[in-house]
Design a protein around this motif. Structure first.
Motif, PDB file in Angstrom:
ATOM      1  N   LEU A 170       0.798  -1.177   0.033  1.00 20.28           N
ATOM      2  CA  LEU A 170       0.137  -0.002   0.039  1.00 20.28           C
ATOM      3  C   LEU A 170       0.793   1.352   0.052  1.00 20.28           C
ATOM      4  CD1 LEU A 170      -2.687  -1.129   2.583  1.00 20.28           C
ATOM      5  CD2 LEU A 170      -3.198  -0.529   0.171  1.00 20.28           C
ATOM      6  N   ILE A 171       2.106   1.217   0.426  1.00 19.67           N
ATOM      7  CA  ILE A 171       2.665   2.212   0.578  1.00 19.67           C
ATOM      8  C   ILE A 171       3.534   2.476  -0.745  1.00 19.67           C
ATOM      9  CG2 ILE A 171       5.244   3.075   1.536  1.00 19.67           C
ATOM     10  CD1 ILE A 171       4.374   1.982   4.370  1.00 19.67           C
ATOM     11  N   ASP A 172       4.037   1.339  -1.431  1.00 17.44           N
ATOM     12  CA  ASP A 172       4.599   1.388  -2.653  1.00 17.44           C
ATOM     13  C   ASP A 172       3.590   2.181  -3.717  1.00 17.44           C
ATOM     14  OD1 ASP A 172       6.778   0.140  -1.672  1.00 17.44           O
ATOM     15  OD2 ASP A 172       6.284  -1.706  -2.377  1.00 17.44           O
ATOM     16  N   SER A 173       2.319   1.737  -3.480  1.00  8.20           N
ATOM     17  CA  SER A 173       1.288   2.477  -4.500  1.00  8.20           C
ATOM     18  C   SER A 173       0.673   3.625  -3.946  1.00  8.20           C
ATOM     19  CB  SER A 173       0.333   1.265  -4.723  1.00  8.20           C
ATOM     20  OG  SER A 173      -0.393   0.808  -3.722  1.00  8.20           O
ATOM     21  N   LYS A 174       0.990   4.258  -2.679  1.00  4.34           N
ATOM     22  CA  LYS A 174       0.335   5.292  -2.052  1.00  4.34           C
ATOM     23  C   LYS A 174      -1.171   5.059  -2.276  1.00  4.34           C
ATOM     24  CE  LYS A 174       3.995   8.448  -3.350  1.00  4.34           C
ATOM     25  NZ  LYS A 174       4.656   8.449  -1.937  1.00  4.34           N
ATOM     26  N   GLY A 175      -1.602   3.891  -1.602  1.00  8.37           N
ATOM     27  CA  GLY A 175      -2.929   3.483  -1.860  1.00  8.37           C
ATOM     28  C   GLY A 175      -4.004   3.933  -0.482  1.00  8.37           C
ATOM     29  N   SER A 176      -5.187   3.133  -0.498  1.00  2.42           N
ATOM     30  CA  SER A 176      -5.831   3.480   0.404  1.00  2.42           C
ATOM     31  C   SER A 176      -6.628   2.372   1.192  1.00  2.42           C
ATOM     32  CB  SER A 176      -7.190   4.090  -0.413  1.00  2.42           C
ATOM     33  OG  SER A 176      -7.138   5.124  -0.888  1.00  2.42           O
ATOM     34  N   ILE A 177      -6.732   2.759   2.560  1.00  2.00           N
ATOM     35  CA  ILE A 177      -7.439   1.564   3.320  1.00  2.00           C
ATOM     36  C   ILE A 177      -8.469   2.245   3.894  1.00  2.00           C
ATOM     37  CG2 ILE A 177      -7.113   0.247   5.615  1.00  2.00           C
ATOM     38  CD1 ILE A 177      -4.158   0.809   5.255  1.00  2.00           C
ATOM     39  N   VAL A 178      -9.708   1.459   3.888  1.00  4.53           N
ATOM     40  CA  VAL A 178     -11.154   2.055   4.276  1.00  4.53           C
ATOM     41  C   VAL A 178     -11.471   0.923   5.404  1.00  4.53           C
ATOM     42  CG1 VAL A 178     -13.566   2.573   3.827  1.00  4.53           C
ATOM     43  CG2 VAL A 178     -11.714   3.101   2.005  1.00  4.53           C
ATOM     44  N   ASN A 179     -11.806   1.112   6.461  1.00  2.52           N
ATOM     45  CA  ASN A 179     -12.193   0.414   7.653  1.00  2.52           C
ATOM     46  C   ASN A 179     -13.747   0.702   7.736  1.00  2.52           C
ATOM     47  OD1 ASN A 179      -9.788  -0.602   8.333  1.00  2.52           O
ATOM     48  ND2 ASN A 179      -9.169   1.108   9.465  1.00  2.52           N
ATOM     49  N   ILE A 180     -14.586  -0.579   7.669  1.00  3.17           N
ATOM     50  CA  ILE A 180     -15.958  -0.381   7.879  1.00  3.17           C
ATOM     51  C   ILE A 180     -16.440  -0.539   9.410  1.00  3.17           C
ATOM     52  CG2 ILE A 180     -18.177  -1.332   7.313  1.00  3.17           C
ATOM     53  CD1 ILE A 180     -16.569  -0.096   4.845  1.00  3.17           C
ATOM     54  N   SER A 181     -16.733   0.903   9.798  1.00  3.61           N
ATOM     55  CA  SER A 181     -17.053   0.766  11.243  1.00  3.61           C
ATOM     56  C   SER A 181     -18.548   0.673  11.295  1.00  3.61           C
ATOM     57  CB  SER A 181     -16.702   2.290  11.835  1.00  3.61           C
ATOM     58  OG  SER A 181     -16.986   2.377  13.065  1.00  3.61           O
ATOM     59  N   SER A 182     -19.191   1.468  12.200  1.00  2.00           N
ATOM     60  CA  SER A 182     -20.700   1.386  12.175  1.00  2.00           C
ATOM     61  C   SER A 182     -21.171   2.747  13.206  1.00  2.00           C
ATOM     62  CB  SER A 182     -20.912   0.263  13.108  1.00  2.00           C
ATOM     63  OG  SER A 182     -22.474  -0.114  13.528  1.00  2.00           O
ATOM     64  N   TYR A 183     -22.504   2.864  12.946  1.00  2.00           N
ATOM     65  CA  TYR A 183     -23.008   3.859  13.768  1.00  2.00           C
ATOM     66  C   TYR A 183     -23.178   3.462  15.053  1.00  2.00           C
ATOM     67  CZ  TYR A 183     -26.997   6.008  16.144  1.00  2.00           C
ATOM     68  OH  TYR A 183     -27.877   6.522  17.101  1.00  2.00           O
ATOM     69  N   TYR A 184     -23.255   2.114  15.461  1.00  5.02           N
ATOM     70  CA  TYR A 184     -23.335   1.647  16.730  1.00  5.02           C
ATOM     71  C   TYR A 184     -22.011   1.601  17.395  1.00  5.02           C
ATOM     72  CZ  TYR A 184     -27.667   0.350  14.579  1.00  5.02           C
ATOM     73  OH  TYR A 184     -28.605   0.369  13.845  1.00  5.02           O
ATOM     74  N   ASP A 185     -21.139   2.485  17.168  1.00  2.00           N
ATOM     75  CA  ASP A 185     -20.110   2.827  17.940  1.00  2.00           C
ATOM     76  C   ASP A 185     -20.515   3.781  19.293  1.00  2.00           C
ATOM     77  OD1 ASP A 185     -20.482   5.063  16.765  1.00  2.00           O
ATOM     78  OD2 ASP A 185     -18.288   5.529  16.142  1.00  2.00           O
ATOM     79  N   ASN A 186     -21.806   4.139  18.945  1.00  2.00           N
ATOM     80  CA  ASN A 186     -22.475   4.821  20.253  1.00  2.00           C
ATOM     81  C   ASN A 186     -23.109   3.983  21.131  1.00  2.00           C
ATOM     82  OD1 ASN A 186     -22.167   7.687  19.375  1.00  2.00           O
ATOM     83  ND2 ASN A 186     -23.214   6.974  17.285  1.00  2.00           N
ATOM     84  N   PRO A 187     -23.358   4.149  22.290  1.00  2.00           N
ATOM     85  CA  PRO A 187     -23.996   3.342  23.275  1.00  2.00           C
ATOM     86  C   PRO A 187     -25.481   2.973  22.720  1.00  2.00           C
ATOM     87  CG  PRO A 187     -23.088   5.063  24.479  1.00  2.00           C
ATOM     88  CD  PRO A 187     -22.870   5.532  23.142  1.00  2.00           C
ATOM     89  N   PHE A 188     -25.503   1.413  22.548  1.00  2.00           N
ATOM     90  CA  PHE A 188     -26.733   0.866  22.042  1.00  2.00           C
ATOM     91  C   PHE A 188     -27.197  -0.307  22.944  1.00  2.00           C
ATOM     92  CE2 PHE A 188     -29.674   1.645  18.511  1.00  2.00           C
ATOM     93  CZ  PHE A 188     -29.893   0.170  18.187  1.00  2.00           C
ATOM     94  N   PRO A 189     -28.379  -0.351  23.230  1.00  2.77           N
ATOM     95  CA  PRO A 189     -28.649  -1.622  24.246  1.00  2.77           C
ATOM     96  C   PRO A 189     -28.335  -2.929  23.747  1.00  2.77           C
ATOM     97  CG  PRO A 189     -30.596  -0.152  23.923  1.00  2.77           C
ATOM     98  CD  PRO A 189     -29.226   0.371  23.043  1.00  2.77           C
TER      99      PRO A 189
END
Length: 253
Positions: free
Chosen positions: A135-154
């Motif tokens: 990724l460094i060699d190609s000056k690439g991109s990383i995308v991590n799929i997170s979530s709205y549910y990083d907020n407190p949720f029952p």
């Protein structure tokens, strides 16, 4: 936007959001690596990607499938080795694989749920580490799929913790890799209609209820394509100035 000559690896890409991302990037000209644990579903998505054309010029996109359990170190190594041996590089990494388990802190299975959630966080780090030099060699991109549910949720404490850590991983990697020209961002989907939701009777009854949807500004459930379009934006060269971003794709929740 064009991703011609780019190689993209998307984990958890046999259904739902991951499949939509793979098809979107493939339609933009990227060679895509499809991975999961079900060989039949992998083959189906690979075939769909190969049928797409990029740029309207009739050129077929390239796609390969790698059957791998993202929770096993040996499979992660196999996945990384395969991408680099077949294509010689990796320009785009989308860490999408994950689970959504409900368990209250006081429940008997809470620690098992927590351990399962955090295994996915570890696997994303290991795969990223193995592909970092490329990724460094190609000056690439990383995308991590997170979530709205990083907020407190029952009942979602373990998942909440996992997603907060995913966003922190994004920020830390963005800081560490910025001198190398690698963009690292995360996407925070809100309620998205995927098998993860629709195939879980308790979860779907809860989050697809009118009361829940009423809390969404656009008053609609998201689609996997909504997330895929956001990924496409973040991995395109035109957004190369953006890093360390947490992009909400939640309809204004």
């Amino acid at each position: 936007m064009s991703l011609k000559d780019k190689v993209a690896l998307i984990t958890g890409s046999t259904s739902g959001i991951g499949k939509a991302i793979a098809l979107k990037l493939s339609s933009m000209g990227a060679s895509v690596v499809i991975t999961g644990r079900d060989e039949q579903r992998i083959d189906e998505v690979v075939d769909e990607c190969r049928q797409l054309t990029a740029g309207g010029d009739g050129q077929q996109t390239t796609a390969i499938g790698v059957c791998a359990d993202i929770l096993l170190d040996e499979d992660i190594n196999k996945l990384s080795d395969t991408v680099l041996s077949v294509y010689g590089k990796c320009d785009i990494l989308v860490n999408n694989a994950g689970v959504y388990r409900l368990a209250g802190f006081g429940s008997a299975n809470y620690m098992d749920t927590y351990d399962e959630e955090m295994k996915f966080l570890r696997s994303a780090q290991l795969l990223t580490k193995l592909l970092t030099q490329s990724l460094i060699d190609s000056k690439g991109s990383i995308v991590n799929i997170s979530s709205y549910y990083d907020n407190p949720f029952p009942l979602a404490l373990a998942n909440n913790i996992n997603k907060v850590c995913t966003d922190m991983l994004t920020k830390c990697l963005a800081l560490e890799l910025k001198p190398n020209g690698v963009c690292v961002n995360s996407i925070s989907p809100g309620l998205i209609s995927t098998p993860l939701v629709t195939n879980n009777p308790m979860l779907s009854k809860w989050v697809l209820s009118p009361d829940f949807i009423e809390k969404i500004a656009l008053r609609r459930v998201g689609r996997p394509d909504d997330v895929a379009n956001a990924v496409a934006f973040l991995v395109d060269d035109k957004s190369a100035i953006i890093t360390g971003l947490k992009l909400a794709v939640d309809g204004g929740h």
